[in-house]
Design a protein around this motif. Sequence first.
Motif, PDB file in Angstrom:
ATOM      1  N   THR A 291       3.292   1.346  12.429  1.00  0.00           N
ATOM      2  CA  THR A 291       4.469   2.041  11.914  1.00  0.00           C
ATOM      3  C   THR A 291       4.669   3.307  12.717  1.00  0.00           C
ATOM      4  OG1 THR A 291       3.231   3.381  10.341  1.00  0.00           O
ATOM      5  CG2 THR A 291       4.057   1.285   9.549  1.00  0.00           C
ATOM      6  N   LEU A 296       7.192   6.772   4.721  1.00  0.00           N
ATOM      7  CA  LEU A 296       7.914   5.872   3.837  1.00  0.00           C
ATOM      8  C   LEU A 296       7.101   5.659   2.577  1.00  0.00           C
ATOM      9  CD1 LEU A 296       7.624   2.221   5.152  1.00  0.00           C
ATOM     10  CD2 LEU A 296       6.378   4.062   6.140  1.00  0.00           C
ATOM     11  N   LEU A 298       5.429   3.375  -0.615  1.00  0.00           N
ATOM     12  CA  LEU A 298       4.686   2.126  -0.658  1.00  0.00           C
ATOM     13  C   LEU A 298       5.633   0.956  -0.854  1.00  0.00           C
ATOM     14  CD1 LEU A 298       2.111   0.531  -0.799  1.00  0.00           C
ATOM     15  CD2 LEU A 298       1.953   1.057  -3.204  1.00  0.00           C
TER      16      LEU A 298
ATOM     17  N   ASN B 346       2.719  13.650  -1.302  1.00  0.00           N
ATOM     18  CA  ASN B 346       3.979  13.255  -1.934  1.00  0.00           C
ATOM     19  C   ASN B 346       4.084  11.755  -2.114  1.00  0.00           C
ATOM     20  OD1 ASN B 346       4.708  15.901  -1.812  1.00  0.00           O
ATOM     21  ND2 ASN B 346       5.822  15.693   0.115  1.00  0.00           N
ATOM     22  N   GLU B 347       2.943  11.076  -2.052  1.00  0.00           N
ATOM     23  CA  GLU B 347       2.942   9.621  -2.193  1.00  0.00           C
ATOM     24  C   GLU B 347       3.798   8.937  -1.150  1.00  0.00           C
ATOM     25  OE1 GLU B 347       3.078   7.679  -5.800  1.00  0.00           O
ATOM     26  OE2 GLU B 347       1.241   8.695  -6.443  1.00  0.00           O
ATOM     27  N   GLU B 348       3.754   9.468   0.031  1.00  0.00           N
ATOM     28  CA  GLU B 348       4.456   8.785   1.110  1.00  0.00           C
ATOM     29  C   GLU B 348       3.423   8.259   2.088  1.00  0.00           C
ATOM     30  OE1 GLU B 348       6.576  12.107   2.577  1.00  0.00           O
ATOM     31  OE2 GLU B 348       8.469  11.421   1.778  1.00  0.00           O
ATOM     32  N   ILE B 349       3.760   7.155   2.691  1.00  0.00           N
ATOM     33  CA  ILE B 349       2.885   6.625   3.724  1.00  0.00           C
ATOM     34  C   ILE B 349       3.400   7.135   5.058  1.00  0.00           C
ATOM     35  CG2 ILE B 349       2.053   4.529   4.811  1.00  0.00           C
ATOM     36  CD1 ILE B 349       2.499   3.118   2.230  1.00  0.00           C
ATOM     37  N   PHE B 352       0.851   3.566   8.934  1.00  0.00           N
ATOM     38  CA  PHE B 352       0.036   2.456   8.461  1.00  0.00           C
ATOM     39  C   PHE B 352      -0.193   1.544   9.645  1.00  0.00           C
ATOM     40  CE2 PHE B 352      -1.463  -0.520   5.303  1.00  0.00           C
ATOM     41  CZ  PHE B 352      -1.267  -1.743   5.895  1.00  0.00           C
ATOM     42  N   MET B 363      -0.783  -8.974   1.108  1.00  0.00           N
ATOM     43  CA  MET B 363       0.078  -7.922   0.552  1.00  0.00           C
ATOM     44  C   MET B 363      -0.620  -7.134  -0.533  1.00  0.00           C
ATOM     45  SD  MET B 363       3.145  -8.185   1.973  1.00  0.00           S
ATOM     46  CE  MET B 363       4.433  -7.893   0.826  1.00  0.00           C
ATOM     47  N   VAL B 366      -2.715  -4.640   1.053  1.00  0.00           N
ATOM     48  CA  VAL B 366      -1.914  -3.528   1.584  1.00  0.00           C
ATOM     49  C   VAL B 366      -1.612  -2.530   0.476  1.00  0.00           C
ATOM     50  CG1 VAL B 366       0.356  -2.932   2.494  1.00  0.00           C
ATOM     51  CG2 VAL B 366      -0.875  -4.860   3.427  1.00  0.00           C
ATOM     52  N   ALA B 367      -1.204  -3.075  -0.671  1.00  0.00           N
ATOM     53  CA  ALA B 367      -0.877  -2.171  -1.778  1.00  0.00           C
ATOM     54  C   ALA B 367      -2.116  -1.425  -2.247  1.00  0.00           C
ATOM     55  CB  ALA B 367      -0.272  -2.984  -2.921  1.00  0.00           C
ATOM     56  N   ALA B 370      -2.995   1.313   0.151  1.00  0.00           N
ATOM     57  CA  ALA B 370      -2.076   2.448   0.069  1.00  0.00           C
ATOM     58  C   ALA B 370      -2.365   3.293  -1.168  1.00  0.00           C
ATOM     59  CB  ALA B 370      -0.637   1.945   0.042  1.00  0.00           C
ATOM     60  N   CYS B 371      -2.687   2.635  -2.272  1.00  0.00           N
ATOM     61  CA  CYS B 371      -2.982   3.419  -3.476  1.00  0.00           C
ATOM     62  C   CYS B 371      -4.236   4.258  -3.301  1.00  0.00           C
ATOM     63  CB  CYS B 371      -3.137   2.496  -4.678  1.00  0.00           C
ATOM     64  SG  CYS B 371      -1.567   1.795  -5.154  1.00  0.00           S
ATOM     65  N   PHE B 374      -3.241   7.249  -1.362  1.00  0.00           N
ATOM     66  CA  PHE B 374      -2.549   8.294  -2.114  1.00  0.00           C
ATOM     67  C   PHE B 374      -3.534   9.165  -2.867  1.00  0.00           C
ATOM     68  CE2 PHE B 374       1.165   6.778  -0.684  1.00  0.00           C
ATOM     69  CZ  PHE B 374       1.754   5.683  -1.300  1.00  0.00           C
TER      70      PHE B 374
END
Lengths: 336, 387
Positions: A291, A296, A298, B346-349, B352, B363, B366-367, B370-371, B374
């Motif tokens: 990326t 962005l 999640l 700010n909970e932004e990626i 990645f 998937m 991935v989630a 990401a969590c 955060f």
Amino acid sequence: RPAQPSNQNAASVQPTEHYHPPKTSTMSSPYPRPQKQRAPTTLRPLSAELSSLSRSDGSASLVVGNTHVLCAVHGPMAPRISRWEKYDTGVVSVAFSRGLMANSGGGGSASASNNDAVAGDNDMTMTTTTANNTLQSHMKSVPVPPPPGLGATERELEYFLRDALSSCILLEKYPRCVIQVVIQVVQADGSVLGSAVNCAVLALMDAGVAMRGLPVAATCCVVMNNYYAVVEKNEKESKKDNAATIWLDPTAEEESGEGHAIVVVVTDMASSSSQENEGADAGGGIITSFTFGAPLSLKGLLSSVESTTQSSAAMVAFMRLAIEQKVQREVQTLWS
Amino acid sequence: KISGNPAARNAKDSQGEYSTHNDNSSGQEWILDAYRALEPGNYLQEFTSQNVRPDGRPFSASRPITVLQSTFTRNSYGSAMVTLGGNSNSDNNDGGSTTTTTTRVIAACTLLVGHPSPSTPNEGDIDVTLTASPLSGPRFDVMGRENGDISAGNYGVMKDGGGGNQQPLPGNLPNVVSSTHANNSTNTTPSPTDTKEIESWIRRTLRSSRFINPTELGIEHGVSAWRIRISIHILNHEGNVWDAALLCACAALADLRLPMVEIDRGVVKIVKNESGEQNAAKKGKVQRRKGRSLTLGPLPVPLTIAILPNNDNENTSNKNTLLVDPTHLEEDVAFGNTVTVVCNANEEIVEFHKKGSGSRLSMEQVAAVACMGFGRAKELEKLVLGR
């Protein structure tokens, strides 16, 4: 007829029609693309030419809209540097060349060299962020579009390609060999990295390298909805609306917009066709991903990954067409 | 059969040899070291099949992070040192063995003055250099390149805690050498640490994360601007240099204080003594810019996870094992299959990317990744920036 020049075998595929994948529920598109005729899920016209280079084992030239990437494959061959050699498996070596900042002509032609900023002695360029963040100006082409990969050096892109390609080549069949993949970006107008991967795959197929899967790359641009909501309405509270607008196959203008994130995902399409009943996790997952651009959410990331699988399906169909034409052409040449 | 008595000194091991280790260890530890060096994949699997890792962490725990700022005040304007892992002696009263799986990275900011590009006349720039040396690890050469040959590496050696207590050996050790573990032949791309790759990644992450505002680096509009050069060096490479390097660069930037400068007919001079000589500067056309720290945006926090193929037959629901904050051994066994996510508070990626050719990421993973990212971003924002 061995005396014929190899250009006879070049199979060029005419541009396909625009591909419209079915709309999924996660893709909302309140914001139109800068080029009005293009829907968010439309890919640009594709055109490919295989075996165009006579000195390499395999070659491919891929044109996606205005982006033109050329790839040559040499190998399997002996490595020039013994450090690269592995006794039990082959190695993929990638050389990525961006050329002289080959950017498409649209949107300002200020020379690329003024990106060499402060006391520069390296190839790093500064991102040109627009100072004016209003909605009207964000989509204006910046005078010098940032290079593909938004500042990533060639080394990082080479590793990305190497990982993507190594995952699907049967390297065990080529111990102590190197498969050298050379990418040349002839013209860059967005989605360069994804097109480079796809072009490399076509070239590998042209060279006849044994592969166990088909890595296909798809690029998409994620525009966060609440980004513009805040800008337009100037609200104090953040809306926390994490839905995102996804544009497939972005152009350079779309990639360089402020607040846009670009996601490149490589998935293995060969395994997906056998798992059609598996549901959402088709393709067996992501091989590699990349990326760049703005942060962005999640949800944006997940929706973009989902939408890339659809775009990959179109790409696979196109690749199949390209190879079929090449094989037919070769059969005619050999047996006529 | 290997005896289970850890205190058997000077005992002959199964090969009829005395241990060449120091006297305090038994032949078993010597065999363990050899096993770890020769068969790192199987060695690691001994632990992962029991849901732990060699240093005792669960899969989803990262090593404790220590950030020390202003470490090099003499020659740089901002610096930091980041340590992943590391012993805090107070934690080891129970005599558990202390490990040396600590990754340590230092960074320092130096400043240059340069000419901004015409399209951004008020912006400065950041340059990142990452270096390694044979100091960093046994596989590094003088140019800072790491040798990709796994068998040449030594991993974090388990040392005794003070009292000679050792980690309990896996119960089936005698069976291990003879049993055949399936050897994955698909993920065979070596992935030694490439400093250029990490440099590029840090540079673009710093840019896209808006951690610092480049317009603050301008000095004179269109004429001069600061160019910050962050030099990062790996002091000890025990895995996950990616995270450590990015954190260290950010900590150094947070620590950075731009000095006061005088602009005299277009020439920028750094003023050493900021407090005095206020009046002397007023005469002539000499302007001054005050020294200041940078205003910082949200901290980009990286999280690297190694992806191991899961060979256990019982656990086929999840094809991969994810190890958070891998050590060098785990990175090698994973053949460089990692996923790195950079998040901010700010909970932004921010960024990645998944590397490595041998594994696939679904998937849900991935989630999940990401969590985790955060959560980590919120913790570390507090630790590094104190807010």
